[in-house]
Motif scaffolding. Structure first.
Motif, PDB file in Angstrom:
ATOM      1  N   LEU A  26     -36.987  30.651 -16.364  1.00 20.02           N
ATOM      2  CA  LEU A  26     -36.405  30.188 -15.113  1.00 20.02           C
ATOM      3  C   LEU A  26     -37.503  30.141 -14.050  1.00 20.02           C
ATOM      4  O   LEU A  26     -38.071  31.174 -13.683  1.00 20.02           O
ATOM      5  CB  LEU A  26     -35.285  31.133 -14.683  1.00 20.02           C
ATOM      6  CG  LEU A  26     -34.491  30.774 -13.432  1.00 20.02           C
ATOM      7  CD1 LEU A  26     -33.776  29.436 -13.593  1.00 20.02           C
ATOM      8  CD2 LEU A  26     -33.483  31.880 -13.110  1.00 20.02           C
ATOM      9  N   VAL A  27     -37.810  28.933 -13.581  1.00 25.17           N
ATOM     10  CA  VAL A  27     -38.853  28.721 -12.571  1.00 25.17           C
ATOM     11  C   VAL A  27     -38.155  28.513 -11.233  1.00 25.17           C
ATOM     12  O   VAL A  27     -37.509  27.488 -11.008  1.00 25.17           O
ATOM     13  CB  VAL A  27     -39.742  27.519 -12.927  1.00 25.17           C
ATOM     14  CG1 VAL A  27     -40.820  27.332 -11.867  1.00 25.17           C
ATOM     15  CG2 VAL A  27     -40.369  27.712 -14.308  1.00 25.17           C
ATOM     16  N   ILE A  28     -38.307  29.483 -10.342  1.00 27.27           N
ATOM     17  CA  ILE A  28     -37.492  29.541  -9.136  1.00 27.27           C
ATOM     18  C   ILE A  28     -38.231  28.970  -7.923  1.00 27.27           C
ATOM     19  O   ILE A  28     -39.239  29.526  -7.469  1.00 27.27           O
ATOM     20  CB  ILE A  28     -37.073  30.996  -8.855  1.00 27.27           C
ATOM     21  CG1 ILE A  28     -36.260  31.543 -10.041  1.00 27.27           C
ATOM     22  CG2 ILE A  28     -36.256  31.092  -7.567  1.00 27.27           C
ATOM     23  CD1 ILE A  28     -36.005  33.017  -9.967  1.00 27.27           C
ATOM     24  N   ASP A  29     -37.763  27.845  -7.439  1.00 28.68           N
ATOM     25  CA  ASP A  29     -38.123  27.296  -6.127  1.00 28.68           C
ATOM     26  C   ASP A  29     -39.613  27.050  -5.914  1.00 28.68           C
ATOM     27  O   ASP A  29     -40.088  27.108  -4.765  1.00 28.68           O
ATOM     28  CB  ASP A  29     -37.612  28.220  -5.009  1.00 28.68           C
ATOM     29  CG  ASP A  29     -36.104  28.329  -4.985  1.00 28.68           C
ATOM     30  OD1 ASP A  29     -35.428  27.612  -5.742  1.00 28.68           O
ATOM     31  OD2 ASP A  29     -35.589  29.154  -4.202  1.00 28.68           O
ATOM     32  N   LEU A  30     -40.352  26.778  -6.965  1.00 32.26           N
ATOM     33  CA  LEU A  30     -41.776  26.472  -6.768  1.00 32.26           C
ATOM     34  C   LEU A  30     -41.902  25.016  -6.336  1.00 32.26           C
ATOM     35  O   LEU A  30     -42.290  24.141  -7.110  1.00 32.26           O
ATOM     36  CB  LEU A  30     -42.573  26.769  -8.036  1.00 32.26           C
ATOM     37  CG  LEU A  30     -43.142  28.187  -8.102  1.00 32.26           C
ATOM     38  CD1 LEU A  30     -43.832  28.444  -9.432  1.00 32.26           C
ATOM     39  CD2 LEU A  30     -44.114  28.451  -6.952  1.00 32.26           C
ATOM     40  N   VAL A  31     -41.590  24.793  -5.075  1.00 32.38           N
ATOM     41  CA  VAL A  31     -41.633  23.460  -4.473  1.00 32.38           C
ATOM     42  C   VAL A  31     -42.677  23.451  -3.362  1.00 32.38           C
ATOM     43  O   VAL A  31     -43.240  24.487  -2.992  1.00 32.38           O
ATOM     44  CB  VAL A  31     -40.248  23.054  -3.935  1.00 32.38           C
ATOM     45  CG1 VAL A  31     -39.229  22.958  -5.076  1.00 32.38           C
ATOM     46  CG2 VAL A  31     -39.754  24.020  -2.867  1.00 32.38           C
ATOM     47  N   LEU A  32     -42.928  22.281  -2.819  1.00 38.14           N
ATOM     48  CA  LEU A  32     -44.033  22.109  -1.871  1.00 38.14           C
ATOM     49  C   LEU A  32     -43.884  22.956  -0.613  1.00 38.14           C
ATOM     50  O   LEU A  32     -44.883  23.312   0.010  1.00 38.14           O
ATOM     51  CB  LEU A  32     -44.163  20.632  -1.502  1.00 38.14           C
ATOM     52  CG  LEU A  32     -44.549  19.686  -2.649  1.00 38.14           C
ATOM     53  CD1 LEU A  32     -44.574  18.243  -2.162  1.00 38.14           C
ATOM     54  CD2 LEU A  32     -45.901  20.067  -3.243  1.00 38.14           C
ATOM     55  N   ALA A  33     -42.666  23.301  -0.230  1.00 38.54           N
ATOM     56  CA  ALA A  33     -42.478  24.117   0.974  1.00 38.54           C
ATOM     57  C   ALA A  33     -43.189  25.456   0.874  1.00 38.54           C
ATOM     58  O   ALA A  33     -43.627  26.012   1.878  1.00 38.54           O
ATOM     59  CB  ALA A  33     -40.986  24.334   1.228  1.00 38.54           C
ATOM     60  N   TYR A  34     -43.324  25.977  -0.349  1.00 36.17           N
ATOM     61  CA  TYR A  34     -43.967  27.270  -0.554  1.00 36.17           C
ATOM     62  C   TYR A  34     -45.440  27.152  -0.938  1.00 36.17           C
ATOM     63  O   TYR A  34     -46.176  28.131  -0.866  1.00 36.17           O
ATOM     64  CB  TYR A  34     -43.237  28.056  -1.649  1.00 36.17           C
ATOM     65  CG  TYR A  34     -41.846  28.492  -1.251  1.00 36.17           C
ATOM     66  CD1 TYR A  34     -41.657  29.627  -0.469  1.00 36.17           C
ATOM     67  CD2 TYR A  34     -40.733  27.762  -1.639  1.00 36.17           C
ATOM     68  CE1 TYR A  34     -40.384  30.032  -0.096  1.00 36.17           C
ATOM     69  CE2 TYR A  34     -39.449  28.156  -1.264  1.00 36.17           C
ATOM     70  CZ  TYR A  34     -39.287  29.289  -0.495  1.00 36.17           C
ATOM     71  OH  TYR A  34     -38.019  29.688  -0.125  1.00 36.17           O
ATOM     72  N   THR A  35     -45.851  25.983  -1.365  1.00 40.93           N
ATOM     73  CA  THR A  35     -47.209  25.824  -1.881  1.00 40.93           C
ATOM     74  C   THR A  35     -48.143  25.070  -0.945  1.00 40.93           C
ATOM     75  O   THR A  35     -49.330  24.963  -1.225  1.00 40.93           O
ATOM     76  CB  THR A  35     -47.173  25.091  -3.241  1.00 40.93           C
ATOM     77  OG1 THR A  35     -46.695  23.756  -3.058  1.00 40.93           O
ATOM     78  CG2 THR A  35     -46.271  25.819  -4.226  1.00 40.93           C
TER      79      THR A  35
END
Length: 210
Positions: A26-35
């Motif tokens: 399960l890969v949780i919320d690794l989207v551009l907002a965090y990166t």
């Protein structure tokens, strides 16, 4: 964590869970907002290492035939479907439908046929079909990666436990905006709800399945 704290928990919160027979990643919320540097939710320079570790886990899971499930967050414009959580955290406006920072980075984009769970609250299980999906596939173990350790990762690991799935949090694949909440929540998850393991151990589990 200090020796004093470890000793305080000993005998009460030092149990362990076995790795199950059929895991999912399960890969949780690794989207551009965090990166993305400059984003209000940017998880700091350490997020690059978290992403690299998660990319290796995703590759190993795919090679072993282990389901990879991604989560993201999305709200209607104005956040009417976000409830109290949206009101509490102003930065969640970054996840209004169509906002560019809600997208997955190219290196961690779901493939065709991989499930994306769109959520509105911290846990990947809350008000989503995730538990039913895992049960239907015979999944008994969930490897967790993503952001943030103290928020959506913790909430999802706790709910995995409460739904009867064995939660294995991969510490190298989880990130937070500051090391203090990151380490405190990993300590508490290991003590009470989950197994916290390193990348090497997670890859070994996946390789054994392959």
């Amino acid at each position: 964590m200090s020796d004093e704290l470890t000793q305080n928990y000993a005998g009460a919160f030092d149990g362990h869970l076995p790795f199950g027979r059929r895991p999912a990643l399960l890969v949780i919320d690794l989207v551009l907002a965090y990166t993305t540097p400059g984003s209000p939710l940017y998880a700091g320079p350490g997020i690059a290492d978290v992403m690299a570790c998660t990319e290796r886990l995703v590759g190993a899971a795919r090679a072993a035939g282990v389901p990879v499930i991604f989560t993201n967050v999305e709200y209607t414009p104005g956040g009417a479907d976000g409830g109290v959580f949206y009101r509490k955290v102003p930065a969640l406006r970054l996840f209004e439908r169509g906002a560019p920072l809600g997208a997955f980075p190219p290196t961690l984009a779901p493939r065709d046929g991989e499930v994306v769970i769109t959520k509105r609250y911290a846990s990947a299980f809350f008000a989503t079909p995730l538990a039913a999906l895992l049960t239907a596939q015979g999944i008994d173990t969930v490897l967790l990666a993503g952001v943030s350790t103290s928020g959506c990762v913790r909430a999802s690991a706790l709910d995995a436990c409460q739904h009867g799935f064995l939660p294995f949090v991969v510490r190298d694949a989880c990130g937070d905006r500051h090391p203090a909440p990151h380490e405190a929540n990993l300590f508490d998850l290991q003590a009470k709800y989950a197994e916290v393991i390193g990348e090497a151990q997670a890859l070994a589990h996946l390789a054994a399945l392959g």
